[in-house]
Scaffold this motif. Structure first.
Motif, PDB file in Angstrom:
ATOM      1  N   TYR A  80     -69.304  66.476 -40.270  1.00  0.00           N
ATOM      2  CA  TYR A  80     -69.410  66.596 -41.838  1.00  0.00           C
ATOM      3  C   TYR A  80     -70.079  67.772 -42.360  1.00  0.00           C
ATOM      4  O   TYR A  80     -69.896  68.080 -43.518  1.00  0.00           O
ATOM      5  N   VAL A  81     -71.167  68.368 -41.597  1.00  0.00           N
ATOM      6  CA  VAL A  81     -71.410  69.715 -42.402  1.00  0.00           C
ATOM      7  C   VAL A  81     -70.373  70.579 -42.265  1.00  0.00           C
ATOM      8  O   VAL A  81     -70.068  71.342 -43.437  1.00  0.00           O
ATOM      9  N   GLY A  82     -69.369  70.776 -41.295  1.00  0.00           N
ATOM     10  CA  GLY A  82     -68.136  71.283 -41.461  1.00  0.00           C
ATOM     11  C   GLY A  82     -67.216  70.847 -42.682  1.00  0.00           C
ATOM     12  O   GLY A  82     -66.603  71.916 -43.408  1.00  0.00           O
ATOM     13  N   ALA A  83     -67.160  69.530 -42.760  1.00  0.00           N
ATOM     14  CA  ALA A  83     -66.339  69.181 -44.156  1.00  0.00           C
ATOM     15  C   ALA A  83     -67.025  69.736 -45.204  1.00  0.00           C
ATOM     16  O   ALA A  83     -66.350  70.155 -46.302  1.00  0.00           O
ATOM     17  N   VAL A  84     -68.342  69.584 -45.523  1.00  0.00           N
ATOM     18  CA  VAL A  84     -68.738  70.178 -46.660  1.00  0.00           C
ATOM     19  C   VAL A  84     -68.731  71.558 -47.089  1.00  0.00           C
ATOM     20  O   VAL A  84     -68.504  72.156 -47.976  1.00  0.00           O
ATOM     21  N   ILE A  85     -69.080  72.496 -46.012  1.00  0.00           N
ATOM     22  CA  ILE A  85     -68.586  73.729 -45.776  1.00  0.00           C
ATOM     23  C   ILE A  85     -67.279  74.193 -46.293  1.00  0.00           C
ATOM     24  O   ILE A  85     -66.891  75.031 -46.982  1.00  0.00           O
ATOM     25  N   THR A  86     -66.576  73.373 -45.804  1.00  0.00           N
ATOM     26  CA  THR A  86     -64.860  73.789 -46.004  1.00  0.00           C
ATOM     27  C   THR A  86     -64.537  73.288 -47.601  1.00  0.00           C
ATOM     28  O   THR A  86     -63.941  74.149 -48.348  1.00  0.00           O
ATOM     29  N   HIS A  87     -65.207  72.260 -48.132  1.00  0.00           N
ATOM     30  CA  HIS A  87     -65.041  72.149 -49.563  1.00  0.00           C
ATOM     31  C   HIS A  87     -65.885  73.410 -50.318  1.00  0.00           C
ATOM     32  O   HIS A  87     -65.264  73.633 -51.435  1.00  0.00           O
ATOM     33  N   VAL A  88     -66.889  73.573 -50.014  1.00  0.00           N
ATOM     34  CA  VAL A  88     -67.613  74.725 -50.611  1.00  0.00           C
ATOM     35  C   VAL A  88     -66.798  75.996 -50.750  1.00  0.00           C
ATOM     36  O   VAL A  88     -66.641  76.769 -51.709  1.00  0.00           O
ATOM     37  N   ARG A  89     -66.443  76.246 -49.715  1.00  0.00           N
ATOM     38  CA  ARG A  89     -65.493  77.585 -49.559  1.00  0.00           C
ATOM     39  C   ARG A  89     -64.300  77.378 -50.303  1.00  0.00           C
ATOM     40  O   ARG A  89     -63.941  78.579 -50.703  1.00  0.00           O
ATOM     41  N   ALA A  90     -63.733  76.276 -50.379  1.00  0.00           N
ATOM     42  CA  ALA A  90     -62.737  76.268 -51.117  1.00  0.00           C
ATOM     43  C   ALA A  90     -62.647  76.058 -52.512  1.00  0.00           C
ATOM     44  O   ALA A  90     -62.102  76.017 -53.394  1.00  0.00           O
ATOM     45  N   ARG A  91     -64.065  75.811 -52.756  1.00  0.00           N
ATOM     46  CA  ARG A  91     -64.579  75.589 -54.178  1.00  0.00           C
ATOM     47  C   ARG A  91     -64.070  74.328 -54.661  1.00  0.00           C
ATOM     48  O   ARG A  91     -63.557  74.219 -55.971  1.00  0.00           O
ATOM     49  N   VAL A  92     -63.702  73.446 -53.906  1.00  0.00           N
ATOM     50  CA  VAL A  92     -63.294  72.008 -54.500  1.00  0.00           C
ATOM     51  C   VAL A  92     -64.508  71.133 -54.476  1.00  0.00           C
ATOM     52  O   VAL A  92     -64.956  70.494 -53.465  1.00  0.00           O
ATOM     53  N   LEU A  93     -65.403  71.215 -55.489  1.00  0.00           N
ATOM     54  CA  LEU A  93     -66.805  70.503 -55.611  1.00  0.00           C
ATOM     55  C   LEU A  93     -66.399  69.248 -56.323  1.00  0.00           C
ATOM     56  O   LEU A  93     -67.231  68.293 -56.103  1.00  0.00           O
ATOM     57  N   TYR A  94     -65.395  68.745 -57.064  1.00  0.00           N
ATOM     58  CA  TYR A  94     -65.430  67.612 -57.836  1.00  0.00           C
ATOM     59  C   TYR A  94     -65.313  66.255 -56.865  1.00  0.00           C
ATOM     60  O   TYR A  94     -65.966  65.265 -57.609  1.00  0.00           O
ATOM     61  N   ASN A  95     -65.002  66.502 -55.544  1.00  0.00           N
ATOM     62  CA  ASN A  95     -65.120  65.271 -54.745  1.00  0.00           C
ATOM     63  C   ASN A  95     -65.957  65.652 -53.698  1.00  0.00           C
ATOM     64  O   ASN A  95     -65.774  64.953 -52.481  1.00  0.00           O
ATOM     65  N   ILE A  96     -66.931  66.466 -53.766  1.00  0.00           N
ATOM     66  CA  ILE A  96     -67.564  66.655 -52.535  1.00  0.00           C
ATOM     67  C   ILE A  96     -68.505  65.771 -52.248  1.00  0.00           C
ATOM     68  O   ILE A  96     -69.183  65.503 -51.006  1.00  0.00           O
ATOM     69  N   ALA A  97     -68.762  64.649 -53.207  1.00  0.00           N
ATOM     70  CA  ALA A  97     -69.671  63.374 -52.916  1.00  0.00           C
ATOM     71  C   ALA A  97     -69.103  62.848 -51.696  1.00  0.00           C
ATOM     72  O   ALA A  97     -69.929  62.159 -50.836  1.00  0.00           O
ATOM     73  N   PHE A  98     -67.796  62.780 -51.431  1.00  0.00           N
ATOM     74  CA  PHE A  98     -67.212  61.971 -50.238  1.00  0.00           C
ATOM     75  C   PHE A  98     -67.651  62.624 -49.056  1.00  0.00           C
ATOM     76  O   PHE A  98     -68.365  61.911 -48.187  1.00  0.00           O
ATOM     77  N   PRO A  99     -67.443  63.737 -48.645  1.00  0.00           N
ATOM     78  CA  PRO A  99     -68.053  64.416 -47.443  1.00  0.00           C
ATOM     79  C   PRO A  99     -69.524  64.519 -47.605  1.00  0.00           C
ATOM     80  O   PRO A  99     -70.318  64.277 -46.203  1.00  0.00           O
ATOM     81  N   GLY A 100     -70.113  64.597 -48.560  1.00  0.00           N
ATOM     82  CA  GLY A 100     -71.476  64.564 -48.682  1.00  0.00           C
ATOM     83  C   GLY A 100     -72.104  63.214 -48.201  1.00  0.00           C
ATOM     84  O   GLY A 100     -73.145  63.112 -47.949  1.00  0.00           O
ATOM     85  N   GLY A 101     -71.606  62.260 -48.840  1.00  0.00           N
ATOM     86  CA  GLY A 101     -71.906  60.888 -48.455  1.00  0.00           C
ATOM     87  C   GLY A 101     -71.590  60.675 -46.909  1.00  0.00           C
ATOM     88  O   GLY A 101     -72.668  59.942 -46.465  1.00  0.00           O
ATOM     89  N   PHE A 102     -70.558  61.023 -46.416  1.00  0.00           N
ATOM     90  CA  PHE A 102     -70.524  60.705 -44.994  1.00  0.00           C
ATOM     91  C   PHE A 102     -71.638  61.439 -44.152  1.00  0.00           C
ATOM     92  O   PHE A 102     -72.104  60.939 -43.174  1.00  0.00           O
ATOM     93  N   LEU A 103     -71.743  62.498 -44.509  1.00  0.00           N
ATOM     94  CA  LEU A 103     -73.069  63.392 -43.858  1.00  0.00           C
ATOM     95  C   LEU A 103     -74.240  62.741 -44.054  1.00  0.00           C
ATOM     96  O   LEU A 103     -74.828  62.698 -43.193  1.00  0.00           O
ATOM     97  N   ALA A 104     -74.421  62.241 -45.204  1.00  0.00           N
ATOM     98  CA  ALA A 104     -75.913  61.616 -45.619  1.00  0.00           C
ATOM     99  C   ALA A 104     -76.034  60.446 -44.431  1.00  0.00           C
ATOM    100  O   ALA A 104     -77.028  60.173 -43.812  1.00  0.00           O
TER     101      ALA A 104
END
Length: 118
Positions: A80-104
């Motif tokens: 999930y660190v990789g998933a969050v990084i992937t979202h940030v790199r792609a600048r897709v932040l509107y749904n980053i709460a999902f990988p962020g929640g799974f990471l938490a």
């Protein structure tokens, strides 16, 4: 086994098994999300396998194989660190709460696993 660890681990198992099932079923939101973050659809089954393996490993940890549970929790944290990084790199932040929640959840499971092993 303390109740906080048990509760967080069970929630983490259920949610990871559920999202892995959605990935394997190629549910439309999975395909849309992977496309938005530039993850090829051919990667979805292997990524789903990793999520399912993490859930299975956590379950084995609860059933008495603690090192597998700890390794699974660590693996999910890295995933999930990789998933969050992937979202940030792609600048897709509107749904980053999902990988962020799974990471938490993965981090909480990992930390509580280590704490209860003492």
């Amino acid at each position: 086994m303390n109740s906080a660890y048990l509760t967080v681990a069970i929630v983490t198992i259920v949610l990871n098994a559920g999202i892995a099932a959605a990935d394997f079923a190629r549910v439309p939101f999975v395909l849309k999300n992977s496309g938005e973050v530039d993850v090829p659809s051919s990667w979805i089954p292997p990524l789903a396998t990793l999520k399912a393996a993490g859930a299975a490993g956590l379950l084995l940890g609860l059933l008495g194989v603690p090192f597998i549970g700890t390794a699974a929790a660590a693996g999910l944290v890295l995933f999930y660190v990789g998933a969050v990084i992937t979202h940030v790199r792609a600048r897709v932040l509107y749904n980053i709460a999902f990988p962020g929640g799974f990471l938490a959840l993965a981090v909480a499971t990992f930390v509580l696993d280590l704490a209860q092993a003492r």
